[in-house]
Write an enzyme that holds these catalytic residues in place. Sequence first.
Site, PDB file in Angstrom:
ATOM      1  N   LYS A 187     132.653 -17.541  74.006  1.00  0.00           N
ATOM      2  CA  LYS A 187     131.284 -17.046  73.802  1.00  0.00           C
ATOM      3  C   LYS A 187     131.171 -15.973  72.714  1.00  0.00           C
ATOM      4  O   LYS A 187     130.155 -15.885  72.041  1.00  0.00           O
ATOM      5  CB  LYS A 187     130.711 -16.510  75.121  1.00  0.00           C
ATOM      6  CG  LYS A 187     130.365 -17.617  76.109  1.00  0.00           C
ATOM      7  CD  LYS A 187     129.970 -17.071  77.464  1.00  0.00           C
ATOM      8  CE  LYS A 187     128.473 -16.921  77.567  1.00  0.00           C
ATOM      9  NZ  LYS A 187     128.018 -16.748  78.977  1.00  0.00           N
ATOM     10  N   ASP A 225     121.196 -16.340  78.209  1.00  0.00           N
ATOM     11  CA  ASP A 225     121.488 -15.770  79.533  1.00  0.00           C
ATOM     12  C   ASP A 225     120.396 -14.797  79.988  1.00  0.00           C
ATOM     13  O   ASP A 225     120.032 -14.771  81.173  1.00  0.00           O
ATOM     14  CB  ASP A 225     122.840 -15.041  79.522  1.00  0.00           C
ATOM     15  CG  ASP A 225     124.018 -16.010  79.563  1.00  0.00           C
ATOM     16  OD1 ASP A 225     123.846 -17.138  80.057  1.00  0.00           O
ATOM     17  OD2 ASP A 225     125.108 -15.631  79.088  1.00  0.00           O
TER      18      ASP A 225
END
Length: 284
Positions: free
Chosen positions: A77, A114
């Site tokens: 990520k 997110d």
Amino acid sequence: MTDPTTPPEPERIPLAGVIGWPVAHSRSPALHGHWLKRYGIAGHYVPLPVMPEHLGSVLHMLPKAGFVGANVTIPHKEAVLALADVVTDRAALIGAANTLIFRPDGRLHADNTDGHGFMANLRQNAPDWVPELGPAAIIGAGGAARAVVAALLETGVPEIRIANRTRLRADQLRAEFGARLVVHDWVQIGNMLDGAATVVNATSMGMTGRPPLRISLDALSPSALVTDLVYTPLDTPFLIDARSRGCRTVDGLGMLLHQAAPGFERWFGHRPEVDDELRRAVLA
Ligand code: ATR
């Protein structure tokens, strides 16, 4: 006029997947697979196990093999930001991306959804929650906490209290995200719940196979909204304890489901719904 000898462009079935190492545990294929089936979309979403040293070459090849985008998970990520051509402001701020788009012009676009997932989950399951009305208290200062901090600040939360076992990480968040963050000592974590309107467990404590998050909830107001980013189990000891004190609680599964929606919409052209049917499909 088109050259009659040029074969027509074959119909392209859009492909997407989740890139991780390991990736077998990921719920994303079940999630996107459910939506593809439900909306009758000709497309596929697959797990893509990619070792860290191969991330760059795989990202280079995927668009050539019909991929329109991908999710990225542990451990890629952060690394993917350096490989992207376009990084959204929020992904840059968070320091990580989870959603990639392979653009027709060949450029790699990286976003982080997110924070969107976190907010959409709470808005859906606690519609009368007003985060602007009081301080938020966040337990933990890892990657997931960064996305939550960014989203809450953007929403207009007046103050974010944060405590982390390793205080340095919380201090780093304060240095990056600014004065609305107030760092509290891990050993006095109970105190930071006093007057908090929103309380978030952003540590991995309470996950199946790990010890529960053990903190005193004595100072917690029953009017606080309490949520946990851990979703295995859905009902963590932390949420059960908060509920026994009269608090509304929201489990973390909705964050996983909602963070997936923007990618699905960009890749497959349909805004998907997050509902009980999807929850059941992902939990199955
Ligand atoms: P994620 O991306 O899921 O946030 P992470 O960056 O590894 O993963 O962060 C995990 C979080 O859980 C951190 O806040 C971590 O605290 P440290 O920064 O001190 O490691 C927290 N955490 C993990 N195990 C913990 C434990 N036994 N006690 C307290 N906090 C813990």
